[in-house]
Design a protein around this motif. Structure first.
Motif, PDB file in Angstrom:
ATOM      1  N   ILE A  26       0.857  -1.173   0.000  1.00  0.00           N
ATOM      2  CA  ILE A  26       0.000   0.000   0.000  1.00  0.00           C
ATOM      3  C   ILE A  26       0.894   1.225   0.000  1.00  0.00           C
ATOM      4  N   PHE A  27       0.654   2.129  -0.920  1.00  0.00           N
ATOM      5  CA  PHE A  27       1.434   3.350  -1.018  1.00  0.00           C
ATOM      6  C   PHE A  27       0.652   4.516  -0.430  1.00  0.00           C
ATOM      7  N   ASN A  28       1.399   5.520  -0.009  1.00  0.00           N
ATOM      8  CA  ASN A  28       0.750   6.685   0.594  1.00  0.00           C
ATOM      9  C   ASN A  28      -0.191   7.400  -0.361  1.00  0.00           C
ATOM     10  N   SER A  29       0.000   7.185  -1.654  1.00  0.00           N
ATOM     11  CA  SER A  29      -0.860   7.840  -2.640  1.00  0.00           C
ATOM     12  C   SER A  29      -2.158   7.072  -2.897  1.00  0.00           C
ATOM     13  N   ASN A  30      -2.217   5.845  -2.382  1.00  0.00           N
ATOM     14  CA  ASN A  30      -3.436   5.053  -2.559  1.00  0.00           C
ATOM     15  C   ASN A  30      -4.556   5.616  -1.675  1.00  0.00           C
ATOM     16  N   LYS A  41      -9.451   8.084   2.922  1.00  0.00           N
ATOM     17  CA  LYS A  41      -8.151   8.628   3.336  1.00  0.00           C
ATOM     18  C   LYS A  41      -7.114   8.410   2.245  1.00  0.00           C
ATOM     19  N   ARG A  42      -6.424   9.495   1.873  1.00  0.00           N
ATOM     20  CA  ARG A  42      -5.206   9.383   1.084  1.00  0.00           C
ATOM     21  C   ARG A  42      -4.092   9.966   1.936  1.00  0.00           C
ATOM     22  N   TYR A 100      -5.530   5.690  -6.718  1.00  0.00           N
ATOM     23  CA  TYR A 100      -5.218   7.104  -6.637  1.00  0.00           C
ATOM     24  C   TYR A 100      -6.486   7.885  -6.344  1.00  0.00           C
ATOM     25  N   TRP A 101      -6.305   9.126  -5.909  1.00  0.00           N
ATOM     26  CA  TRP A 101      -7.425   9.960  -5.520  1.00  0.00           C
ATOM     27  C   TRP A 101      -8.280  10.343  -6.714  1.00  0.00           C
ATOM     28  N   THR A 102      -9.556  10.505  -6.484  1.00  0.00           N
ATOM     29  CA  THR A 102     -10.475  10.972  -7.509  1.00  0.00           C
ATOM     30  C   THR A 102     -11.488  11.914  -6.868  1.00  0.00           C
ATOM     31  N   TYR A 140     -14.059   2.214  -6.868  1.00  0.00           N
ATOM     32  CA  TYR A 140     -13.113   1.405  -6.094  1.00  0.00           C
ATOM     33  C   TYR A 140     -12.968   0.020  -6.700  1.00  0.00           C
ATOM     34  N   SER A 141     -11.720  -0.430  -6.780  1.00  0.00           N
ATOM     35  CA  SER A 141     -11.415  -1.675  -7.483  1.00  0.00           C
ATOM     36  C   SER A 141     -11.376  -2.894  -6.563  1.00  0.00           C
TER      37      SER A 141
END
Length: 124
Positions: free
Chosen positions: A27-31, A50-51, A100-102, A111-112
């Motif tokens: 999990i990346f901080n940008s997720n 939360k991103r 990523y943010w939307t 959401y996937s």
């Protein structure tokens, strides 16, 4: 990314619960990690998202000031702290992931990956 939600249960009005969503994989901080809920006979609705890296945190108006979504740091687990619970919070709660943010972060279709859901019942 696979998600595993837990922590639901029966609680009295005014009580508290903490839900957990454990994510396998990197999990990346940008997720984006989010919580949704679905009450019987109703559509799935947005609760919180939360991103982490930009500090983006969003809440539904109905839970603002009562619910808190945590950061997910090194253990890849995001929590939803729920305080002052009300009967209308009764629902199955799902955690969800997107890369990523939307601006459409409130839409379940964005959401996937989804966890299996955990039931929260608020009743006396």
């Amino acid at each position: 990314v696979q998600l595993q939600a837990s922590g639901g249960g029966l609680v009295q009005p005014g009580g508290s619960l903490r839900l957990s969503c454990a994510a396998s994989g990197r999990i990346f901080n940008s997720n984006v990690l989010a919580w949704f809920r679905q009450a019987p006979g109703k559509e799935r609705e947005f609760v919180a998202a939360k991103r982490q890296n930009y500090g983006d945190t969003r809440y539904a108006d109905s839970v603002k000031g009562r619910f808190t979504i945590s950061n997910y740091y090194a253990n890849n687990t995001v929590y939803l702290q729920m305080n002052n619970l009300k009967a209308e919070d009764t629902a199955i709660y799902y955690c969800a992931f997107r890369g990523y943010w939307t601006i459409n972060y409130r839409l379940p279709s964005e959401y996937s990956n989804w966890g299996q859901g955990t039931l929260v019942t608020v009743s006396s």
